[in-house]
Design an enzyme around this catalytic site. Sequence first.
Site, mmCIF file in Angstrom:
data_model
loop_
_atom_site.group_PDB
_atom_site.id
_atom_site.type_symbol
_atom_site.label_atom_id
_atom_site.label_comp_id
_atom_site.label_asym_id
_atom_site.label_seq_id
_atom_site.Cartn_x
_atom_site.Cartn_y
_atom_site.Cartn_z
ATOM 1 N N ASP A 1 0.808 -1.236 0.000
ATOM 2 C CA ASP A 1 0.000 0.000 0.000
ATOM 3 C C ASP A 1 0.837 1.281 0.000
ATOM 4 O OD1 ASP A 1 0.722 -0.913 2.565
ATOM 5 O OD2 ASP A 1 -0.990 0.036 3.554
ATOM 6 N N GLU B 1 -0.754 -2.452 5.087
ATOM 7 C CA GLU B 1 0.209 -2.415 6.195
ATOM 8 C C GLU B 1 0.090 -1.115 6.974
ATOM 9 O OE1 GLU B 1 3.313 -1.440 8.639
ATOM 10 O OE2 GLU B 1 3.186 -0.410 6.716
HETATM 11 ZN ZN LIG Z 1 4.858 3.307 6.649
HETATM 12 ZN ZN LIG Z 2 6.301 0.710 5.512
#
Ligand SMILES: [Zn+2]
Ligand SMILES: [Zn+2]
Length: 437
Positions: free
Chosen positions: A96, A163
Amino acid sequence: MKLSAISAALLLLSPFAQATTLDLNLKKTMPEIEKLYLDLHQSPELSYHEKQTGQKLAKQLKQLGFTVTDNVGGYGVVGIYENGDGPTVMIRTDTDGLPIVEQTGKPYASKVTVTNNAGATVGVMHGCGHDIHMSSFIGTAQQLMTHKDQWQGTLMMVAQPAEEVGGGAKAMLKEGLFTKYPTPDHVIGLHVSASVPAGKVSMKTEYTMASVDSVDITVKGKGGHGAYPHTTIDPVVIASRIVLALQTITSRELSPLEPSVVTVGSIHGGSKHNVISDEVKLQLTLRSYNPEVRLQQIAAIKRISKGIALSAGLDESLAPEVYVHEDESIPSTYNNPAQTNVVRSAIANAIGEDNVLETEAVMAGEDFGLYGRTEQHVPITLFWLGGVEPSQYDAAMQSGATLPSLHSSKFAPDYKKALPTGITAMSNAAVALFNKK
Ligand SMILES: [Zn+2]
Ligand SMILES: [Zn+2]
């Protein structure tokens, strides 16, 4: 003793020093990997929206011969390649980007904008370098397939979404990452570093990154006229006392030997100069390594907030509400020492001992830590891949200037140097883990 005799003795002493270093022929493959990097860099997607990114990675893994499942825990991708008897090694990348308008001035800077959930237009950038992770990941998959005569076992390539919001690892595990697919014997991952020069890596054993929790406190009061404070119970004053008292959790309640951060990052209350409001909202971030410290922090926040509110004369029904975002909670990252030493030796063999640095633990967090906290107790290792252009690094060291950090709109890793190092490091680390027994 002559040098050759010393190295011969070292070879006998260390079971891993004899590991063969892969002949990667990166000159041939790098143009393609750099092209992939530039494409990913210019098409970042926010957490939970990594659809195109996932599809690109799935396509690459399929072409390399992996059995691929996509849409695992959101837009996660799992690629499996069985190559005879041996351990299962999982290599993880995250996928991401972040809501940042890129300001690197690079010709390949991201120009992507999207409408966020609140209806606002925001820029999107790979400001945490997950594009470096993905390109290294595909480069590594390519190398391990080219050199499959040098390892045996099951290679599990995992591209994890979300994440940055702490949701991706959790969602993939919930969808059976360690049960529907082979349970890994080893999990490895890398994160690009904004403070290590490109061409080098750094790592440490044991705790390397902290747990992260978001906590909301709603402080209540009895509002009224600002000129008649005696007829109110002022939540701004209560919240102020709470903010100061929370500082004593780390300084007075926890062992000085236990890392702990309790930060109040946001405080909002009231609407006008002469109005005493009914409530104040606080937003906190908590960091620690030891899971017991985390529990102590949370218990202390609840006790201190309530105690201060009641001491101001509020009754129990107006005690502060403390909400821990358990769904966003991520544990600390604990690098298994034995496995991390194998990874370290393999990387040092491949890129040179001088290029492997020892690093300090940080209080930033990563949901990678979760892969080591399941009931299967899988050993994990996360290492840092240098990302700073070396001359820029040297100049900053000399002048004392600060380098753009991760999540900065100016973070521009030296991809031409970092990617081959990442691929070399990760491929050799994987082969060492396959051949460990
Ligand atoms: Zn980050
Ligand atoms: Zn990262």
